[in-house]
Enzyme design. Structure first.
Site, PDB file in Angstrom:
ATOM      1  N   ASN A 101      94.381 -51.192  35.615  1.00 22.49           N
ATOM      2  CA  ASN A 101      94.330 -51.742  33.799  1.00 22.49           C
ATOM      3  C   ASN A 101      92.380 -51.096  34.027  1.00 22.49           C
ATOM      4  O   ASN A 101      92.029 -51.945  34.564  1.00 22.49           O
ATOM      5  CB  ASN A 101      94.693 -52.228  33.944  1.00 22.49           C
ATOM      6  N   ARG A 139     112.868 -56.713  29.159  1.00 19.12           N
ATOM      7  CA  ARG A 139     112.128 -56.339  29.861  1.00 19.12           C
ATOM      8  C   ARG A 139     111.830 -55.760  31.226  1.00 19.12           C
ATOM      9  O   ARG A 139     111.104 -55.168  31.445  1.00 19.12           O
ATOM     10  CB  ARG A 139     110.384 -56.933  29.011  1.00 19.12           C
ATOM     11  N   ASP A 148      95.997 -59.494  31.527  1.00 20.31           N
ATOM     12  CA  ASP A 148      94.287 -59.296  32.065  1.00 20.31           C
ATOM     13  C   ASP A 148      93.247 -59.953  32.617  1.00 20.31           C
ATOM     14  O   ASP A 148      92.570 -60.196  32.410  1.00 20.31           O
ATOM     15  CB  ASP A 148      93.592 -59.199  30.281  1.00 20.31           C
ATOM     16  N   ILE A 166     103.904 -54.501  27.733  1.00 13.58           N
ATOM     17  CA  ILE A 166     103.701 -56.077  29.143  1.00 13.58           C
ATOM     18  C   ILE A 166     104.647 -55.974  30.265  1.00 13.58           C
ATOM     19  O   ILE A 166     105.940 -55.858  29.819  1.00 13.58           O
ATOM     20  CB  ILE A 166     102.995 -57.042  28.701  1.00 13.58           C
ATOM     21  N   LEU A 167     104.474 -55.578  31.571  1.00 14.46           N
ATOM     22  CA  LEU A 167     106.226 -54.752  32.341  1.00 14.46           C
ATOM     23  C   LEU A 167     105.685 -56.216  33.350  1.00 14.46           C
ATOM     24  O   LEU A 167     105.264 -57.061  33.482  1.00 14.46           O
ATOM     25  CB  LEU A 167     105.278 -54.070  33.785  1.00 14.46           C
ATOM     26  N   HIS A 191      90.810 -52.595  30.305  1.00 14.86           N
ATOM     27  CA  HIS A 191      90.782 -53.786  29.479  1.00 14.86           C
ATOM     28  C   HIS A 191      89.166 -52.828  28.228  1.00 14.86           C
ATOM     29  O   HIS A 191      87.814 -53.091  29.269  1.00 14.86           O
ATOM     30  CB  HIS A 191      90.746 -54.674  29.819  1.00 14.86           C
TER      31      HIS A 191
HETATM   32  C1  GRF Z   1      91.569 -47.945  25.713  1.00 14.76           C
HETATM   33  O1  GRF Z   1      90.494 -48.403  25.411  1.00 14.76           O
HETATM   34  C2  GRF Z   1      91.831 -48.952  26.488  1.00 14.76           C
HETATM   35  O2  GRF Z   1      90.946 -50.062  27.127  1.00 14.76           O
HETATM   36  C3  GRF Z   1      92.753 -50.129  26.078  1.00 14.76           C
HETATM   37  O3  GRF Z   1      93.821 -48.617  25.286  1.00 14.76           O
HETATM   38  C4  GRF Z   1      92.505 -47.480  25.094  1.00 14.76           C
HETATM   39  C5  GRF Z   1      93.075 -46.279  25.256  1.00 14.76           C
HETATM   40  O4  GRF Z   1      92.939 -45.379  24.475  1.00 14.76           O
HETATM   41  N1  GRF Z   1      94.263 -50.703  26.894  1.00 14.76           N
HETATM   42  P1  GRF Z   1      93.171 -44.467  24.364  1.00 14.76           P
HETATM   43  O5  GRF Z   1      94.716 -44.157  24.255  1.00 14.76           O
HETATM   44  O6  GRF Z   1      93.156 -43.663  26.004  1.00 14.76           O
HETATM   45  O7  GRF Z   1      92.409 -43.079  23.606  1.00 14.76           O
END
Ligand code: GRF
Length: 192
Positions: free
Chosen positions: A109, A67, A147, A94-95, A111
């Site tokens: 990010n 990683r 997150d 995960i970076l 989520h």
């Molecule tokens: C999104 O729902 C984001 O919140 C999650 O991954 C999804 C990415 O969707 N981390 P896409 O690949 O852009 O369609």
């Protein structure tokens, strides 16, 4: 806007697609695997970079994954491209903390849940299985802790009777796409 934005993807890239349609100036799209997100970027004429996880041990030495080295490579690519702001959009690795030595407070990010509820990569199914009536999406500043980090925006999405993970996730993404674009733009304009 004179900030150089990099978007990190691993999958379908529909969030990236929305950013492009919104006219967000994206200098680089970086992926950890071959994915539709990379294709979308190429079609839009955006510079791409593939930093494959497999080069960093995955599947080579008993599935151990380096990683730290992988993250260092990503940072190297970002620096080489003079990137100011990094937006993860469905990036599934995960970076390591090393990225925050260079981009502390500048990695965003999105989520698919209302944080701090339902962290992790099964946020949509966890929310559905828990039986919540409202979930949604959260745009936040990424930190070393998965997150977590300051929340920049959230929007709710109601769970409907008969929802599946797919149907619920798609409705979350419908809210997420315009929200993430707007937040990235405002954030980029607010940083020096
Ligand atoms: C999104 O729902 C984001 O919140 C999650 O991954 C999804 C990415 O969707 N981390 P896409 O690949 O852009 O369609």
């Amino acid at each position: 806007m004179n900030k150089r934005i990099a978007v990190l993807v691993s999958g379908t890239g529909s969030l990236l697609e929305a950013m492009i349609k919104d006219g967000l100036p994206i200098a680089l799209v970086l992926a950890d695997r071959d994915c539709r997100g990379l294709e979308i970027a190429k079609q839009a004429g955006i510079k791409t970079s593939l930093v494959s996880r497999q080069t960093y041990g995955f599947g080579i030495t008993n599935y151990s994954f380096y990683r730290e080295e992988f993250t260092e490579k990503i940072v190297e690519v970002l620096l080489k491209n003079d990137i100011h702001l990094v937006a993860m959009a469905g990036f599934m690795t995960i970076l390591a903390p090393v990225i925050f030595n260079y981009y502390d407070g500048r990695v965003l990010n999105s989520h698919p849940a209302l944080l701090p509820a339902f962290k992790g990569d099964k946020a949509v199914s966890d929310a559905l299985n828990f039986g919540v009536k409202v979930t949604g999406c959260t745009i936040h500043i990424a930190t070393e802790k998965l997150d977590e980090g300051r929340i920049l925006a959230q929007e709710p999405v109601f769970v409907q009777a008969g929802d599946t993970v797919e149907s619920l996730w798609e409705r979350i993404k419908q809210v997420e796409r315009p929200l993430y674009s707007r937040v990235i733009r405002e954030f980029a304009e607010s940083i020096s």
